[in-house]
Scaffold this active site. Sequence first.
Site, PDB file in Angstrom:
ATOM      1  CD  GLU A 165      -1.862  -2.318   1.620  1.00  0.00           C
ATOM      2  OE1 GLU A 165      -0.678  -2.609   1.930  1.00  0.00           O
ATOM      3  OE2 GLU A 165      -2.815  -3.116   1.744  1.00  0.00           O
ATOM      4  CG  PHE A 167     -10.378  -9.714  10.401  1.00  0.00           C
ATOM      5  CD1 PHE A 167      -9.160 -10.098  10.959  1.00  0.00           C
ATOM      6  CD2 PHE A 167     -10.522  -9.720   9.025  1.00  0.00           C
ATOM      7  CE1 PHE A 167      -8.103 -10.477  10.136  1.00  0.00           C
ATOM      8  CE2 PHE A 167      -9.477 -10.108   8.202  1.00  0.00           C
ATOM      9  CZ  PHE A 167      -8.259 -10.482   8.761  1.00  0.00           C
ATOM     10  CD  GLN A 168      -7.803  -7.234   6.956  1.00  0.00           C
ATOM     11  OE1 GLN A 168      -8.669  -6.980   6.127  1.00  0.00           O
ATOM     12  NE2 GLN A 168      -6.612  -7.700   6.623  1.00  0.00           N
ATOM     13  CE  LYS A 201     -17.272  -6.527   2.193  1.00  0.00           C
ATOM     14  NZ  LYS A 201     -16.576  -7.773   2.489  1.00  0.00           N
ATOM     15  CG  MET A 235      22.212  12.650   5.174  1.00  0.00           C
ATOM     16  SD  MET A 235      23.418  13.808   4.453  1.00  0.00           S
ATOM     17  CE  MET A 235      22.471  14.516   3.106  1.00  0.00           C
TER      18      MET A 235
END
Lengths: 566, 157
Positions: free
Chosen positions: A51, A113-114, A163, A475
């Site tokens: 993602e 869930f999630q 959803k 760096m």
Amino acid sequence: MEMNGARIVIESLIKEGVDTVFGYPGGAIMNVYDELYKASGKLKHILAKHEQGAVHMADGYARSSGKVGVAFVTSGPGITNAVTGIATAYTDSVPLIVISGQVPTFAIGTDAFQEVDAVGITRPITKHNFLVKDVKDLAYIIKEAFYLAKSGRPGPVHIDLPKDVTVGKTKFNYPEKIELKTYKPTYKGNKRAIKRAAEAIIKAKRPVFYIGGGSVLSGAYQLVRELVKITQIPAVETLMARGVLRYDDPLLLGMVGMHGTYAANMAMNDADLIISLGARFDDRVTGKLDEFAKNADIVHIDIDPSQIGKVVETKYPIVGDVKLVLEEMLPLIVEKVDPKRYEEWRKILNRYKELYPLTYSDSDEVIKPQWVIEKTGEILPEDAIITTDVGQHQMWTAQFYPFTYPRQLITSGGLGTMGFGFPAALGAKKANPNRVVVNFSGDGSIMMNIQEVLTGYRYNLPVINIILNNNYLGMVRQWQTMFYEDRLSETDLSDVQPDFVKLAESMGGIGYRVSKKEDFVKALEDALNQNKVAFIDVQVDRREDVLPMVPPNSPLKNMLIFKEDK
Amino acid sequence: MKRIISVIVENEHGVLARVVNMFAARGYNITSLTVAPIPNSEFSRMTIMSEGDPKVFEQIVKQLYKLIPVYKVIESDDFIEKEMAMVKFPLKDVKDNLADIDAIARCYNGHISNVNDKNIVVSVVDRPDRIDNFLKAMQAKFKNLEIVRSGVSVIER
């Protein structure tokens, strides 16, 4: 016509003129992906491998095209993985719409869930965010989101979509126009303020234009070029503004700040008037604040009122769009300005330029990273798009690449996100299929989103990655050497290097390993003719430093110019 | 430095979190906060009292303006400030006459709100500094004192 929420998302995006979405499906966003499938190609989708990659791609797409980038992610880990991408876009004012799935409204707050409090997480890293609770609000919210992302100071907007809302049906009615009582960005500057600033510019003895990302975002570069040409006032650019002036513009003193040129920093130090064109006086620009521009009055043009006076006292504040403000200001200046007035000032600055030009000591035994960048600049066509990751290579690119137009350099300036460059390059390539896109990276940064080689392969997005490989997190290594007595804590990567050639090949790309100058040229020319994601692993001088440098918390004038200066 | 601002916001979910986060993100405590809808409008008024560096405060105010649902931020040094306080103490602790307590409450625009078999509740409405005085007076009199302050509400003169 009645349609479900998922379909409304797709239809709204099409109405907004979106042609490509970057994303990754999952449980809570499935209905949207189902409608995407049914829309059969009206909306292209680039499936990333992570993602974060998807959001950076949307970001690169947006920065290179000036359009709004769009990403789909699922709930829970989908949106948390997107967070770095969103924050990157937020600090650099990039217009994005990120649509995340969410558990159904009735399950919110049940540790489903999630499930994660997505709007809670993205609140401080978005321009605005929405939790859609009713499908009837959806079309309006999407319209509002696009309007917010693009208007005023642009930025990412996140829409969290439960959803059940994607299943719920309503009549689709996409609003034509939107008006918000509480949000009315100021585009036109105050006439009197513009006049006063113009007079200050005309009267100044040692003025300098300080060009920032706002000049890019507002599409003001032609006006800025004209302004500089007419007034013959020297100019400096921030990292975000590289390319607003051409690299060979005689009045461009170079980049300003921690790794800016000596002339640019001394111009800021000695100026009696600093004219900020959409720059925000970042700490990487000002150095030690108490000593910054002690003798200068400040003109600050910015569309975001919260930037004005945030860091420095501003005598001439102008809230407005840089382009519109300059349109008004230019005629006032043209009338009265006397370019000869600044001749002495230009002479001083040119002396600084000659005294300490941007330089490095080239070598034939070992490849210098700066040489690679200069050489690439010679080889690539002028309209090539350059992205970078974060670290030494980023600063060298900003210093040594010959930028010729705005939006040419795509880099994570504000947040400094390693792993940004490659996916951003893929997004930029998607928006500009006919242009060469090259990502300068380091052996540290490139590993952070390396999975996206597959995405480049799958969608035929041939992007060239030039890895300036010094086997260090360079760096941090440089700072350790300079400020921590060379205690190289966890920055030496020489024992754990991947084989970048095989790595690229394993995912459908092509790789080159280069340790001689002539091999680099050959590899780059070959890569330009291959229609593949390429890695050019360039073994460079391990201990090269980014110079000059203003040490942290030092005034701009105290620059380390040479390696021995430390 | 003590500062009071009023923020006029759209009534929508999450707006309080957005506003409060501006303070939280800078490590600023909010001394008091009151919120209520403005009648016949889609807006609410928040009154926030906080303490801190004026420069940081100025930045907070500008950032608040940037929030999409924020309509207006009102800063003024000419506010009328009012706060409500309620105190509760056991009836058995009352040594003097109820009328005396009522008289003190009246000095602070208040009265005895409730008396039952166990407790007395007194409520007052006044400037925050005067509420401080009232509470000091009551604390001197009663050991078992339960105090509720509403937080300050303001209106420009």
